[in-house]
Design a protein around this motif. Structure first.
Motif, PDB file in Angstrom:
ATOM      1  N   LEU A 106       0.832  -1.206   0.000  1.00 20.20           N
ATOM      2  CA  LEU A 106       0.000   0.000   0.000  1.00 20.20           C
ATOM      3  C   LEU A 106       0.867   1.257   0.000  1.00 20.20           C
ATOM      4  CD1 LEU A 106      -2.906   1.113   0.146  1.00 20.20           C
ATOM      5  CD2 LEU A 106      -2.695   1.068   2.634  1.00 20.20           C
ATOM      6  N   ASP A 109       2.319   1.567  -3.443  1.00 15.89           N
ATOM      7  CA  ASP A 109       1.247   2.014  -4.336  1.00 15.89           C
ATOM      8  C   ASP A 109       1.033   3.521  -4.204  1.00 15.89           C
ATOM      9  OD1 ASP A 109      -1.351   1.327  -5.948  1.00 15.89           O
ATOM     10  OD2 ASP A 109      -2.051   2.488  -4.224  1.00 15.89           O
ATOM     11  N   PHE A 149      -6.921  -0.331  -1.025  1.00 14.34           N
ATOM     12  CA  PHE A 149      -6.136   0.245  -2.120  1.00 14.34           C
ATOM     13  C   PHE A 149      -6.992   1.206  -2.949  1.00 14.34           C
ATOM     14  CE2 PHE A 149      -3.439  -3.246  -0.960  1.00 14.34           C
ATOM     15  CZ  PHE A 149      -2.161  -2.866  -1.331  1.00 14.34           C
ATOM     16  N   SER A 152      -7.355   4.465  -1.104  1.00 17.35           N
ATOM     17  CA  SER A 152      -6.102   5.212  -1.184  1.00 17.35           C
ATOM     18  C   SER A 152      -5.976   5.913  -2.529  1.00 17.35           C
ATOM     19  CB  SER A 152      -4.919   4.262  -0.971  1.00 17.35           C
ATOM     20  OG  SER A 152      -3.691   4.926  -1.180  1.00 17.35           O
ATOM     21  N   HIS A 166      -5.651   1.713 -11.583  1.00 21.17           N
ATOM     22  CA  HIS A 166      -5.163   0.461 -11.018  1.00 21.17           C
ATOM     23  C   HIS A 166      -5.763  -0.725 -11.760  1.00 21.17           C
ATOM     24  CE1 HIS A 166      -4.065   3.088  -7.696  1.00 21.17           C
ATOM     25  NE2 HIS A 166      -3.419   2.090  -7.110  1.00 21.17           N
TER      26      HIS A 166
END
Length: 759
Positions: A106, A109, A149, A152, A166
């Motif tokens: 994370l 990312d 994710f 985020s 993503h």
């Protein structure tokens, strides 16, 4: 566009507006200033001042001419004084099956997203929902972590401009695969909105589907559940058909063509699907505008300049290789891996426009021949240029000549090129792709057709972000080739309804989906990465037809497969001009080839007997012929293989095939009874334009004077309603046997079982 162009001319206001909004980020007032900055920055990676000056000039000419179109992060960020030095669009990372591993991923990312990159990863390592944890608890599952994710990604604006894209992949054997497949339902649940999702399909799974075998859902050697492979296949196809996701990642096909097979697996992909790669790799992308190489467009002498195209491809490879040295990297692991292997992705755009400019229909045989020539030239020019770079600058550090030459894709190269690689080495492990190029094709490409896609529409409305939050507006825009054709023919101000559109101008909804897959397959043969292509389904596509397309894409060797159903739950950012909230969709029928396979049905209805012959295009009903054979004079068996051959305008032959021998019943449609022929023609027209069978059958049943021929045709058509398609029931069906009833003089009767009722 010539080799010494110095001034950039905008063809449409929207092209300039989008370019300025996306790429004039550091005080530039013109495209020339942007290209000067990009050329200078990327040439700075050269080893001597003399080489830097030379290649800066070469790069600038390729940019100002429009022949070379760098990907968005290069155009936006590559400047000598830029504070944002990320020149790569997307990256891949890994996620380990531990809380620490997940949150480390994370963090990675978020770091990538902050620099303006998209992120792709494979989540198959993560334990499924309900699996035991080391502390005695149970896992909340892969989807629960994807939501973290996703949140985020919604929070972080990449480079202050956009939210990060993503993609997550999950193996078809993972115990949570059913939940993953159905996680995204478009506008219905608005789940995982920052993610694309794809399922990793294997050869064994496809084999199990074809054999109707069981399929085990396994994690770390433990079988959690056993299902039918067909169940997963249908579930995957259904969600994709309705909600346009998940996509397909053909994992075994990808791995078969891994140039670095001895060191890593290519088990993940970037968010748009064009680059297949391992963890901690990146997308270093640019495209060549194919429309720039068409000489004398729309004339009988139109040609494609392969020599100029080959030259630009070679320059493009050097340009991208320099990007790897000029860019900053979000993670040290990505920097190390990328410079060890030096993966790049040179592709193209404008293919649909090229076919129109050359007088070819997208998907027809001539276009496939030209496509193969373009694909092979791109491959050979790229590999040759990379080998020459290796001789000049050195091979990628992980290069092993003997192992590299054993790679399946490398074995497809011409012997001379393989020997060159053996002698000189290779600068880059893999070289080619086809990216979607949406924004660059609209701006730098003057709205040329995007990537490998056909022309979307001759003109359309595009939804544009205003830069104020999520606010958008729409604007009309014309395709580059269409605008050029109108200009060359003095039609710039002519109303659309007064223009006879040349046949070569086929658009997305005009193209048979099988031909679209065939086009992708031609290029995939020569592309070492993958291809980003979205198959836009024709209006009226049935679920059964869609499932056939899934399998056809796999069998044609595609590495990935993604579709968009305009009648599904998600809207695209492009809309056709004139499209209303309410109204009738018009669809152009796919062209009829000379021969179509057919099936022969002998059917009795009332006092009459008929031969009903449906014909099929790529497994889908396309036309129907009906012959009255009450007198028994038509000697056609119903158990023989046959073709319907269009011998001439209005004339069809019935061809019986027995091995290599053919028996021809010439002009068999001359036996048509006139009223029956008219009905068959109208039904054929409905079939080839995509009207679902259920509605055709329903209309046949609605006639209060339901005739023998209508009843017989309906009975035959009813046999082709497939699983997944709703059967429209009617009070005109026999309550005893379900066959269609005949209505006469206030009475209904069934000729199959004898049921009758009068009112």
């Amino acid at each position: 566009m010539n080799n010494t162009q110095t001034r950039w001319i905008w063809e449409q206001p929207i092209c300039e507006e989008i370019f300025r909004q996306k790429y004039c980020l550091y005080g530039e007032q013109s495209a020339e200033e942007v290209f000067t900055g990009v050329a200078s920055e990327i040439a700075s990676a050269e080893t001597t001042e003399e080489k830097r000056r030379h290649w800066e000039g070469v790069f600038y000419q390729e940019l100002i001419s429009g022949r070379l179109q760098p990907a968005g992060r290069i155009l936006a960020n590559a400047r000598p004084g830029s504070p944002m030095k990320n020149y790569n669009n997307c990256f891949t990372i890994d996620i380990e099956d531990s809380l620490e591993g997940i949150y480390e991923a994370l963090k990675d990312d978020a770091t990538i997203s902050k620099m303006g990159g998209g992120v792709g990863f494979d989540i198959s390592k993560l334990r499924p929902i309900g699996a035991k944890l080391s502390n005695g608890g149970e896992s909340s599952g892969v989807i629960s972590f994807l939501r973290i994710f996703d949140q985020s990604a919604k929070t972080i604006m990449t480079g202050g401009q956009r939210r990060s894209a993503h993609i997550a992949l999950l193996d078809i054997s993972h115990p949570e695969i059913e939940e993953f497949i159905t996680a995204k339902k478009g506008e219905q649940n608005k789940e995982l909105t920052q993610f694309n999702i794809s399922v990793k399909i294997t050869d064994d799974f496809i084999k199990a589907v074809k054999e109707d075998a069981d399929w085990n859902l396994v994690w770390k050697g433990r079988t959690f559940k056993t299902v039918k492979a067909k169940h997963l296949y249908d579930l995957l196809a259904k969600n994709a058909f309705i909600h346009n996701e998940p996509g397909i990642f053909n994992a075994d096909t990808v791995e078969r063509y891994n140039n670095g097979w001895w060191a890593f697996k290519m088990d993940r992909v970037n968010p748009c699907g064009e680059l297949v790669m391992p963890a901690y790799s990146l997308c270093c992308l640019s495209s060549v505008n194919l429309a720039s190489f068409v000489a004398k467009p729309f004339s009988a002498d139109a040609s494609f300049d392969f020599a100029a195209f080959e030259r630009t491809c070679g320059i493009g490879i050097r340009f991208l290789d320099n990007v790897l040295d000029a860019t900053d990297y979000p993670l040290e692991r990505i920097k190390t891996f990328s410079r060890d292997w030096r993966r790049v992705g040179l592709g193209f755009t404008g293919l649909g426009d090229v076919f129109a400019m050359m007088g070819m229909k997208y998907g027809e045989e001539a276009s496939l021949v030209l496509a193969e020539q373009i694909a092979k030239t791109l491959r050979d020019a790229s590999y040759s240029a990379s080998s020459d770079l290796a001789a000049e600058k050195g091979s990628f550090p992980a290069f092993d000549a003997e192992k590299y030459l054993q790679a399946n894709f490398i074995k497809t190269l011409d012997p001379e090129l393989r020997e060159k690689i053996r002698t000189q080495g290779m600068r880059n492990v893999q070289l080619n792709t086809v990216a979607p190029t949406g924004t660059t094709s609209l701006s730098m490409g003057q709205n040329c057709s995007s990537g490998i896609e056909p022309i979307f529409a001759l003109s359309f409305k595009r939804t544009i972000r205003t830069g104020r939050g999520d606010e958008t507006r729409t604007e009309e825009v014309s395709d580059y080739a269409w605008k050029l054709w109108k200009s060359l023919n003095g039609k710039e101000n002519e109303p659309m309804e007064n223009i006879v559109v040349p046949e070569a101008f086929v658009t997305t909804l005009d193209i048979n989906p099988y031909q679209s897959i065939d086009m992708q397959a031609v290029f995939q043969k020569y592309i070492d990465h993958s291809i980003s292509k979205t198959l836009n389904l024709p209006l009226g596509t049935s679920f059964e037809e869609y499932k056939n397309l899934f399998m056809y894409a796999y069998e044609k060797g595609l590495k990935g497969f993604t579709t968009f159903n305009p009648e599904g739950s998600m809207k695209g950012i492009l809309e056709y001009s004139g499209k209303k909230e309410e109204g009738v969709h018009r669809r152009v029928a796919p062209a009829r080839p000379r021969d179509l396979p057919c099936e022969i049905h002998r059917v009795a209805g009332g006092k009459r007997k008929y031969v009903v012959i449906p014909g099929f295009l790529n497994g889908t009903l396309y036309e129907i012929f009906v012959l009255d054979d009450t007198d028994g004079k038509i000697g056609i068996d119903d158990d023989r293989k046959a073709l319907v051959r269009k011998a001439a305008k209005g004339r069809y032959d019935l061809v019986f095939v027995n091995g290599s021998e053919e028996t021809v019943l010439e002009d068999f449609t001359s036996a048509f009874n006139s009223p029956d022929a008219s009905l068959a023609r109208f039904i054929s027209m409905a079939l080839r334009h995509g009207t679902p069978l259920q509605f055709i059958i329903s209309q046949l049943q609605k006639d209060t004077n339901f005739t023998d021929v209508e009843r017989c045709i309906a009975r035959v058509l009813k046999t082709y309603i497939r699983d997944g398609e709703e059967v429209i029931t009617s009070d005109r069906e026999c309550p005893e046997c379900g066959e269609l009833l005949s209505f006469r003089d206030g009475c209904v009767s069934c000729f199959s079982c004898g049921y009758s009722k009068c009112t």
